[in-house]
Design an enzyme around this catalytic site. Structure first.
Site, PDB file in Angstrom:
ATOM      1  N   GLU A   1     -28.164 -27.923   1.853  1.00 22.56           N
ATOM      2  CA  GLU A   1     -29.195 -27.188   2.371  1.00 22.56           C
ATOM      3  C   GLU A   1     -30.288 -27.414   1.740  1.00 22.56           C
ATOM      4  O   GLU A   1     -30.653 -27.600   0.648  1.00 22.56           O
ATOM      5  CB  GLU A   1     -28.898 -25.626   2.300  1.00 22.56           C
ATOM      6  CG  GLU A   1     -29.990 -24.920   2.480  1.00 22.56           C
ATOM      7  CD  GLU A   1     -30.742 -24.685   4.178  1.00 22.56           C
ATOM      8  OE1 GLU A   1     -29.626 -24.898   4.845  1.00 22.56           O
ATOM      9  OE2 GLU A   1     -31.597 -25.115   4.144  1.00 22.56           O
TER      10      GLU A   1
ATOM     11  N   ASN B   1     -32.188 -20.910  10.106  1.00 21.80           N
ATOM     12  CA  ASN B   1     -32.711 -19.897  10.950  1.00 21.80           C
ATOM     13  C   ASN B   1     -31.546 -18.959  11.406  1.00 21.80           C
ATOM     14  O   ASN B   1     -32.019 -17.853  11.952  1.00 21.80           O
ATOM     15  CB  ASN B   1     -33.068 -20.938  12.492  1.00 21.80           C
ATOM     16  CG  ASN B   1     -34.042 -20.193  13.257  1.00 21.80           C
ATOM     17  OD1 ASN B   1     -34.961 -19.921  12.655  1.00 21.80           O
ATOM     18  ND2 ASN B   1     -33.926 -20.370  14.314  1.00 21.80           N
TER      19      ASN B   1
ATOM     20  N   GLY C   1     -31.734 -12.600  15.786  1.00 27.51           N
ATOM     21  CA  GLY C   1     -31.315 -11.039  16.182  1.00 27.51           C
ATOM     22  C   GLY C   1     -29.836 -10.618  15.870  1.00 27.51           C
ATOM     23  O   GLY C   1     -29.361  -9.352  15.959  1.00 27.51           O
ATOM     24  N   GLY C   2     -28.985 -11.586  15.532  1.00 31.24           N
ATOM     25  CA  GLY C   2     -27.696 -11.342  15.265  1.00 31.24           C
ATOM     26  C   GLY C   2     -27.004 -10.710  16.625  1.00 31.24           C
ATOM     27  O   GLY C   2     -25.929  -9.977  16.425  1.00 31.24           O
TER      28      GLY C   2
ATOM     29  N   ARG D   1     -34.967 -15.731  29.987  1.00 31.00           N
ATOM     30  CA  ARG D   1     -35.994 -15.908  29.019  1.00 31.00           C
ATOM     31  C   ARG D   1     -37.430 -16.578  29.670  1.00 31.00           C
ATOM     32  O   ARG D   1     -38.411 -16.229  29.585  1.00 31.00           O
ATOM     33  CB  ARG D   1     -35.754 -16.427  27.749  1.00 31.00           C
ATOM     34  CG  ARG D   1     -34.888 -15.556  27.011  1.00 31.00           C
ATOM     35  CD  ARG D   1     -34.316 -16.223  25.897  1.00 31.00           C
ATOM     36  NE  ARG D   1     -33.591 -15.277  24.804  1.00 31.00           N
ATOM     37  CZ  ARG D   1     -33.007 -15.563  23.780  1.00 31.00           C
ATOM     38  NH1 ARG D   1     -32.765 -16.581  23.441  1.00 31.00           N
ATOM     39  NH2 ARG D   1     -32.496 -14.323  23.139  1.00 31.00           N
TER      40      ARG D   1
ATOM     41  N   ILE E   1     -25.215 -18.148  19.097  1.00 33.65           N
ATOM     42  CA  ILE E   1     -24.376 -18.090  17.776  1.00 33.65           C
ATOM     43  C   ILE E   1     -22.894 -18.193  18.319  1.00 33.65           C
ATOM     44  O   ILE E   1     -22.270 -19.019  17.661  1.00 33.65           O
ATOM     45  CB  ILE E   1     -24.438 -16.395  17.436  1.00 33.65           C
ATOM     46  CG1 ILE E   1     -25.887 -15.984  17.039  1.00 33.65           C
ATOM     47  CG2 ILE E   1     -23.602 -16.051  16.153  1.00 33.65           C
ATOM     48  CD1 ILE E   1     -26.042 -14.592  16.272  1.00 33.65           C
TER      49      ILE E   1
END
Lengths: 117, 506
Positions: B74, B82, B87-88, B333, B489
């Site tokens: 990383e 990110n 928002g998970g 969106r 995700i």
């Protein structure tokens, strides 16, 4: 020769002012750091301190206790936060030779009154 | 309002741009080179670059399939990329919660919704692959200890409610358990480690990487380059480039440093560009998505984003100049971001629209209290008070609320054709909560082309580049023009798992 002396003096002065500034930012480091830059700069003077350098003296869980917030705001604890747990390296928010904003301020309007920028 | 904070944020972003720019022109900038004669400093079975959803899922899956020596590198000082700050939200078809709530869904239906938002250029095979394995990925997060709100959400552009959200309303509710799981399984994790280029064999195959150790992002400290041999190969899970103002402006000149960004500072795109240098196919780079649920009153993703994502289905978005609605609040969106950007005063200056919700309905989301507490949203007891605060013409606003409440009653939105399922019985009435809306750069649909095995294709041969795999936002073409919310995700995780599977079979 004179020029060299002036340059040398200036050099000494800037070194001294660096360490003075460090102490000014965090009083409680005065005794520990003293004039020994290597106390923090464990990877050499020209390198940033390692992420472990601060942890020689500070305990993350202890810091997390000190900065704990109420249940509703518990994840706003910089030393144990929602995004990175207890793993956020100290240098993301703290610095001895310059001022820094807390990392959270990238996205949030939280207030950390005791944080010295 | 928070003009001072906003300026501070802008300076911060500009500063980052300069720092990134300086790093790019530094003579030490390394590129891919032949591995001939290279002295390897380390030999590793599986190299994963990036520690977000894709990298973490790839590491766990590789371990499950018997890999002995898996390393995640990383660039930043902290893990999660990110993925740790979004928002998970996790979309999957045919889930236990859908069965419980009586929602009829299928892989085909989810793919069809995504194809519509992709406006004809999305990659159907990849979308189907991800949707077919989304439940497996969701299960991986549950096994690692992720917890989800006990309700489904219906996000913009989705024809049914199919979105789970972590109880902390953040991707960290997934990255933290996955990172813990990785370490339990013996995955080695390295921070401050920056990918600097590939080391390739005689036939162009990826043999290893150059890695810069002791790297401090945005700081002037060179660190040290080491050469790492990757025995099974390299998985690039390096994310998008939304934070790299130069690169995003090269694709879309309107996305200057004046436009906010929701991404973590590390989303700068070097990994992706290095794959292009190697021969990977660039796809859809100019399709960069802005989040229409962001607020100009806080930096990054902040608190408002999740608040508004949850509340859009039972709220009205109002143009402050006219007092009228101006969009379907749960359109995809791009549709909404474009509509918001068109909200301007008589002089043409930005006039961020407002989202009005009944407090009774908004308060069910845990962020509502915080939004009010941290001054990025407001509560009003009457429509008069609200109109005065935002300088909205009162009578048109009153008329608009009354008209919309009629649609709530009939279940049909005559103005914008909004799907009113989730708005049932939720009338707009006092007390209200209100936030301001303004899009922020959020997601890069473009990236390198991969197939359903997560192999990176070479632009001239059309064959996969041996030893190279990619997963997550660094890949392009999957979503087409506009990615639907909560579909990243599952994509990151499924493709990360897929990369590990392909690699272990190769």
């Amino acid at each position: 020769m004179k020029t060299l002396k002036i340059m040398l003096a200036l050099g000494m002065l800037s070194l001294a002012s660096l360490s003075v500034q460090a102490v000014e930012i965090r009083d409680h480091h005065k005794e520990v750091i003293g004039k020994d830059c290597k106390a923090c700069h464990d990877k050499g003077i020209k390198q940033f301190p390692s992420d472990q350098a601060c942890l020689q003296c500070h305990d993350v869980s202890e810091l997390a206790k000190q900065t704990a917030r109420s249940e509703q705001d518990k994840w706003q604890n910089p030393h144990n936060n929602l995004h990175y747990g207890k793993e956020l390296p100290c240098q993301e928010c703290h610095s001895e030779h310059e001022t820094k904003k807390p990392l959270c301020s990238n996205c949030h309007t939280f207030k950390y009154d005791k944080h010295k920028e | 309002m928070n003009k001072i904070d906003l300026l501070g944020r802008r300076k911060f972003i500009t500063g980052l741009g300069i720092a990134a720019g300086a790093a790019m022109v530094a003579p030490a900038m390394a590129v891919s080179e032949k591995a001939t004669g290279i002295k390897w400093d380390q030999e590793i079975e599986i190299v994963i670059i990036g520690s977000g959803f894709a990298g973490l899922a790839a590491a766990i899956e590789a371990k499950k399939l018997g890999a002995k020596d898996v390393h995640i590198f990383e660039k930043m000082s902290y893990f999660g990329g990110n993925s740790a700050i979004n928002g998970g939200l996790f979309a999957a078809p045919v889930t236990p919660m859908q069965q419980k709530e009586g929602v009829e869904d299928s892989v085909e239906r989810m793919v069809a919704d995504q194809l519509a938002a992709g406006r004809g250029i999305a990659d159907e095979a990849l979308l189907r692959h991800v949707a077919s394995h989304a439940m497996e990925a969701l299960q991986m997060t549950l096994d690692a200890g992720s917890e989800y709100h006990p309700y489904l959400q219906q996000l913009g552009g989705h024809s049914v409610a199919r979105t789970y959200q972590t109880t902390v309303s953040c991707g960290a509710g997934i990255t933290q358990p996955l990172l813990k799981k990785c370490r339990e399984l013996g995955v080695n994790t390295h921070n401050r480690s920056k990918f600097e280029g590939f080391l390739v064999g005689e036939k162009g195959e990826v043999l290893g990487i150059k890695m810069r150790e002791n790297y401090h992002f945005g700081e002037d400290q060179p660190g040290k380059i080491i050469h790492i041999r990757a025995k099974r190969g390299v998985i690039m899970a390096t994310g998008g480039f939304a934070q790299n103002v130069n690169l995003r402006m090269a694709q879309d000149p309107t996305l200057t440093s004046e436009v906010g960004c929701t991404n973590a500072p590390g989303a700068t795109g070097e990994g992706m560009y290095e794959m292009f240098r190697l021969g990977a196919i660039p796809v859809h780079l100019a399709h960069i998505q802005s989040g229409p649920w962001a607020s100009p009153d806080e930096g990054g993703f902040g608190y408002v984003s999740n608040y508004s994502i949850y509340n859009f289905p039972h709220s009205i978005a109002i143009n402050r100049l006219t007092g009228k609605r101006f969009m379907d609040e749960i359109a995809d969106r791009k549709t909404r971001a474009d509509a918001e950007l068109a909200c301007r005063d008589e002089q043409g200056n930005a006039l961020p629209p407002i989202l009005i919700t009944s407090y009774a309905d908004s308060k069910k989301h845990p962020n509502t209290e915080k939004v009010i507490k941290y001054n990025v949203g407001w509560k009003f007891d009457s429509v008069e008070e609200l109109a005065k605060h935002f300088n909205v013409p009162l009578n048109p606003l009153k008329a608009q609320i009354e008209e919309y409440n009629g649609y709530v009653k009939t279940g049909k939105d005559a103005q914008f054709g909004k799907n009113m399922t989730k708005a049932k019985d939720k009338y707009i009435k006092a007390p209200f909560t209100v936030v301001r809306l303004w899009p922020k750069v959020h997601y890069c649909q473009g990236g390198v082309m991969v197939n359903t095995k997560a192999e990176v294709k070479d632009s001239f041969t059309g064959e996969p580049i041996k030893g190279l795999y990619a997963a997550g936002e660094v890949c392009g073409g999957i979503h087409g023009v506009s990615r639907l919310g909560s579909c990243s995700i599952p994509e990151c995780m499924v493709m990360g798992m897929t990369a590990a599977r392909s690699m272990m079979k190769a």
